[in-house]
Design a protein around this motif. Structure first.
Motif, PDB file in Angstrom:
ATOM      1  N   ARG A  14      94.631 -15.193  87.301  1.00  0.00           N
ATOM      2  CA  ARG A  14      93.764 -14.494  86.340  1.00  0.00           C
ATOM      3  C   ARG A  14      93.004 -15.492  85.478  1.00  0.00           C
ATOM      4  O   ARG A  14      91.826 -15.286  85.153  1.00  0.00           O
ATOM      5  CB  ARG A  14      94.600 -13.558  85.468  1.00  0.00           C
ATOM      6  CG  ARG A  14      95.066 -12.297  86.181  1.00  0.00           C
ATOM      7  CD  ARG A  14      95.559 -11.267  85.185  1.00  0.00           C
ATOM      8  NE  ARG A  14      96.737 -11.731  84.457  1.00  0.00           N
ATOM      9  CZ  ARG A  14      97.988 -11.508  84.834  1.00  0.00           C
ATOM     10  NH1 ARG A  14      98.228 -10.808  85.939  1.00  0.00           N
ATOM     11  NH2 ARG A  14      98.999 -11.965  84.125  1.00  0.00           N
ATOM     12  N   CYS A  15      93.669 -16.574  85.104  1.00  0.00           N
ATOM     13  CA  CYS A  15      93.007 -17.612  84.303  1.00  0.00           C
ATOM     14  C   CYS A  15      91.849 -18.231  85.085  1.00  0.00           C
ATOM     15  O   CYS A  15      90.775 -18.471  84.522  1.00  0.00           O
ATOM     16  CB  CYS A  15      94.025 -18.679  83.905  1.00  0.00           C
ATOM     17  SG  CYS A  15      93.330 -20.041  82.944  1.00  0.00           S
ATOM     18  N   CYS A  25      93.620 -23.873  82.655  1.00  0.00           N
ATOM     19  CA  CYS A  25      94.755 -23.182  83.295  1.00  0.00           C
ATOM     20  C   CYS A  25      95.886 -24.125  83.689  1.00  0.00           C
ATOM     21  O   CYS A  25      96.928 -23.658  84.177  1.00  0.00           O
ATOM     22  CB  CYS A  25      94.280 -22.431  84.533  1.00  0.00           C
ATOM     23  SG  CYS A  25      92.829 -21.388  84.271  1.00  0.00           S
ATOM     24  N   GLY A  46      90.070 -16.771  87.325  1.00  0.00           N
ATOM     25  CA  GLY A  46      88.988 -15.790  87.313  1.00  0.00           C
ATOM     26  C   GLY A  46      88.181 -15.844  86.030  1.00  0.00           C
ATOM     27  O   GLY A  46      86.949 -15.721  86.063  1.00  0.00           O
ATOM     28  N   LEU A  47      88.848 -16.044  84.892  1.00  0.00           N
ATOM     29  CA  LEU A  47      88.137 -16.148  83.612  1.00  0.00           C
ATOM     30  C   LEU A  47      87.282 -17.404  83.565  1.00  0.00           C
ATOM     31  O   LEU A  47      86.167 -17.395  83.026  1.00  0.00           O
ATOM     32  CB  LEU A  47      89.148 -16.155  82.459  1.00  0.00           C
ATOM     33  CG  LEU A  47      89.936 -14.851  82.259  1.00  0.00           C
ATOM     34  CD1 LEU A  47      90.971 -15.030  81.147  1.00  0.00           C
ATOM     35  CD2 LEU A  47      89.000 -13.700  81.929  1.00  0.00           C
ATOM     36  N   LYS A  73     100.427 -15.193  89.226  1.00  0.00           N
ATOM     37  CA  LYS A  73      99.404 -14.196  88.909  1.00  0.00           C
ATOM     38  C   LYS A  73      98.673 -14.566  87.621  1.00  0.00           C
ATOM     39  O   LYS A  73      97.447 -14.402  87.513  1.00  0.00           O
ATOM     40  CB  LYS A  73     100.041 -12.819  88.781  1.00  0.00           C
ATOM     41  CG  LYS A  73     100.545 -12.254  90.098  1.00  0.00           C
ATOM     42  CD  LYS A  73     101.106 -10.847  89.900  1.00  0.00           C
ATOM     43  CE  LYS A  73     101.576 -10.265  91.232  1.00  0.00           C
ATOM     44  NZ  LYS A  73     102.141  -8.903  91.062  1.00  0.00           N
ATOM     45  N   LYS A  74      99.399 -15.048  86.627  1.00  0.00           N
ATOM     46  CA  LYS A  74      98.783 -15.426  85.360  1.00  0.00           C
ATOM     47  C   LYS A  74      97.781 -16.554  85.558  1.00  0.00           C
ATOM     48  O   LYS A  74      96.696 -16.563  84.974  1.00  0.00           O
ATOM     49  CB  LYS A  74      99.864 -15.831  84.368  1.00  0.00           C
ATOM     50  CG  LYS A  74      99.340 -16.190  82.983  1.00  0.00           C
ATOM     51  CD  LYS A  74     100.478 -16.562  82.049  1.00  0.00           C
ATOM     52  CE  LYS A  74      99.943 -16.936  80.668  1.00  0.00           C
ATOM     53  NZ  LYS A  74     101.059 -17.318  79.742  1.00  0.00           N
TER      54      LYS A  74
END
Length: 522
Positions: free
Chosen positions: A372-373, A349, A375-376, A368-369
Motif C-alpha cells: 500500500r505504501c 516505505c 501505491g501511495l 500488504k502495508k
C-alpha cells in the motif's frame, strides 16, 4: 583670505559646471540619436522641446520593455524541437528491443512441502492478479529465488530447434532471448543491451547476471554506431517490411493454463522499447494465444545540436555525461524514472518492489502495508507530473526526480494487429518451418515486428533564440524606437567616458555664451 578662498572655490565650481554644460551641448548638437538635437535648438519654443523630451523618454521606456521581453523569451524558451531537413534510414538506428512476459507466470506446483508452497504463494502474490493465502512472507531472497525458479524457462516459451534459438531476424535464427526480472515477473528480452552495459556494478540485476549476452556493444545513445569493423550490436534493421523484421515463435504448454494460473487471460505481454531502457514500464501489448500478431513500428528520433551552453532545464534534456544514475550505466528518461521510484520507495516505505533497480541487500516489499505504501509513492510521483517544473523541484513537494529526456534518443511508436488462427493451422506452420513434431498439448503465438517505412524524418533540437538572435532583436528595437545603432552606442560612451578628459584645442570653436546660457535655462 577666507572670503577670497570661498570666491575662488565658487569660481572653480562654476567653471566645471560650464564645462559640463558645453560638453552636453556639443553632444546634443552632434549626436546621431534621433530627436535629441531638438532639445538644444535655441530657436525652438519650450513646448516643442518638452514634447520632444517626453517622446524620447517614452521611446526609451518602450525600448526597455521590448528588450526585457526578448530576454525573458531567451531565458525561458531558447530551444525548440523542429523537423529535421534530412531523412534518416532505419538501418542507422538499432532495431527495437522486444521484451516478452508470459501471462501464465508460474508453473503449477504439486506435492511440495508446506514451507515451499508458502514461498511460492508469496512469489505469486508479487506478480499475479489472483492472490493466494500465505502464512508469512519475510525472506525476500528466498521468495525472489522461488519466483525465478518457478517461472517458465526460455525453452518452455520459445519454439527452439538445433538451428533456432528464439527469434528469426534478417534470416538468422540465432537471436537469443535472455531473462530479465521485470514488472511482469521473469521476462525475456531480445536485442537489448548487455547487462554489463546497462547496469552498474552494485546492482541486483547485474549480480544475478541478467541479460548476459556475449555480444560487444558498439552503439552509443548519442553517437550511434561507433565501429564499422565489428558486427553491430544492438542489431539494426536493413529495411522495412516483414523480410527485414523479426519473427518470434512462442508456445504455451497447456499445463501452464491450469490450477494456479496468475491471470484471468492467457498469452504474452509484449513491450517494444529502446535497447538501453529497462523494460519496467511503458506501452505494452497483449498477444493472445493461437494468433498471429503483427507489430508495426515507427521510430521517433531526436537529435540535439551542441547546446551545452544552456542549462538542462532550458534545453529540457540531459546529455549522457551530464546526469549519472546510481543503478544504470546509461542515462535515459525511463531508467531515471525507475531509479527515482526505487529511491522514493526506499525512502518512504523502507523497501522497494522486487523488479526495481536496487542493491542486492535492499529489502523487497512483501507485506500488504508495504505494498500500500508503494501505491501511495506511485500516486505522489504521478501527481507530481502535473506540476510545473518549479513545483516538482521544490523541497516541500517531496519529489526531486528531474528525469528529463536524453538529448539524443530514439523512441519506438507502434501499433499491433492480431489475427486469430486455428491451433491446427499454427501447428502446421511450425512443423513446416522447423520440422518439429512434438507440439502436443501446446498453444501457439507468432509475433512479427517490423518497420513500416525504410526512411523517417527525425526531430532536431535547435537553438531558437540564441545570442545572435537576441542582439539582432535588440538592434531592431533600438533602431525602431531611437534610431540607435552600435556606432550610436559607441558615440554615447565616447561623450560620457572619453571626451570629458580631453581639453578642446584653442583653435577649435566652442559654443558661444548665448548658447551656454540657453542650455543653463533649459
Amino acid at each position: 583670505m577666507p572670503a577670497d578662498a570661498s570666491v575662488s572655490k565658487a569660481d572653480h565650481e562654476n567653471s566645471r559646471w560650464r564645462k559640463y554644460q558645453n560638453q552636453l551641448w556639443n553632444f546634443f548638437n552632434n549626436t546621431s540619436v534621433h530627436g535629441v538635437k531638438y532639445l538644444a535648438e535655441i530657436t525652438r519654443p519650450y513646448p516643442e522641446r518638452i514634447l520632444w523630451l517626453l517622446s524620447i523618454v517614452l521611446s526609451i521606456i518602450v525600448c526597455g520593455y521590448l528588450i526585457s521581453k526578448s530576454w525573458d523569451i531567451r531565458s525561458s524558451s531558447p530551444v525548440i524541437l523542429a523537423m529535421d531537413k534530412k531523412q534518416r534510414a532505419v538501418w542507422d538506428i538499432p532495431f527495437p528491443a522486444i521484451t516478452i512476459c508470459p501471462t501464465d507466470r508460474m508453473r503449477p506446483t504439486i506435492g511440495l512441502t508446506k514451507h515451499k508452497t508458502n514461498a511460492i504463494h508469496c512469489a505469486m502474490n508479487l506478480i499475479c492478479d489472483k492472490k493466494f493465502p500465505v502464512e508469512e512472507c519475510s525472506n525476500s531472497s528466498e521468495i525472489i529465488q522461488t519466483l525465478v525458479q518457478s517461472s517458465p524457462k526460455s525453452d518452455e516459451l520459445f519454439v527452439t530447434t538445433p538451428s533456432l534459438s528464439a527469434a528469426i531476424f534478417l534470416g538468422l535464427k540465432n537471436r537469443t532471448a535472455k531473462p530479465i526480472l521485470a514488472n511482469g515477473g521473469l521476462c525475456y528480452s531480445i536485442n537489448m543491451l548487455t547487462g554489463s552495459a546497462i547496469f552498474a556494478n552494485n546492482t541486483f540485476h547485474r549480480s544475478e547476471k541478467y541479460l548476459d549476452y556475449k555480444e560487444i556493444v558498439n552503439w552509443h545513445i548519442e553517437k550511434g554506431y561507433t565501429s564499422k569493423n565489428s558486427p553491430n550490436y544492438p542489431k539494426p534493421a536493413l529495411g522495412s517490411g516483414g523480410e527485414a523484421g523479426m519473427l518470434i515463435l512462442l508456445k504455451n504448454e497447456a499445463a501452464f493454463s491450469i490450477s494456479k494460473a496468475c491471470t484471468f487471460v492467457h498469452g504474452f505481454e509484449v513491450q517494444v522499447h529502446n535497447p538501453v531502457d529497462f523494460p519496467g514500464g511503458g506501452q505494452k501489448y497483449y498477444a493472445p494465444l493461437n494468433s498471429m500478431v503483427q507489430v508495426f513500428v515507427t521510430p521517433e528520433e531526436v537529435i540535439t545540436d551542441d547546446l551545452r551552453s544552456y542549462t538542462p532545464e532550458q534545453r529540457q534534456c540531459y546529455y549522457s555525461d551530464e546526469r549519472k544514475l546510481k543503478f544504470f550505466n546509461v542515462y535515459s528518461q525511463t531508467n531515471c524514472e525507475l531509479e527515482c521510484l526505487s529511491e522514493e520507495s526506499l525512502k518512504s516505505c523502507n523497501c522497494v518492489e522486487y523488479y526495481l533497480p536496487r542493491h542486492k541487500d535492499t529489502p523487497v516489499c512483501l507485506k500488504k502495508k508495504q505494498v500500500r505504501c508503494i501505491g501511495l509513492v506511485k500516486e505522489e510521483i504521478a501527481s507530481a507530473s502535473g506540476m510545473t517544473r518549479e513545483d516538482v523541484h521544490r523541497p516541500e513537494s517531496g519529489i526531486n526526480c528531474k528525469c528529463l529526456p536524453s538529448c539524443s534518443h530514439v523512441r519506438y511508436r507502434y501499433h499491433a494487429v492480431h489475427t486469430p488462427m486455428e491451433r491446427k493451422q499454427l501447428e502446421e506452420i511450425y512443423r513446416e518451418m522447423h520440422e518439429v513434431t512434438d507440439y502436443e498439448d501446446c498453444d501457439f503465438t507468432i509475433i512479427q515486428v517490423l518497420f513500416t517505412e525504410s526512411l523517417f524524418i527525425p526531430f532536431r533540437r535547435l537553438e531558437l533564440y540564441g545570442t545572435v538572435e537576441f542582439l539582432a532583436n535588440c538592434g531592431g528595437v533600438l533602431g525602431l524606437c531611437l534610431g540607435v545603432s552600435v556606432l550610436s552606442i559607441i558615440e554615447i560612451l565616447y561623450w560620457l567616458l572619453v571626451r570629458p578628459f580631453f581639453r578642446t584645442p584653442p583653435n577649435r570653436s566652442t559654443p558661444n555664451e548665448a548658447e551656454s546660457a540657453n542650455l543653463t535655462s533649459l
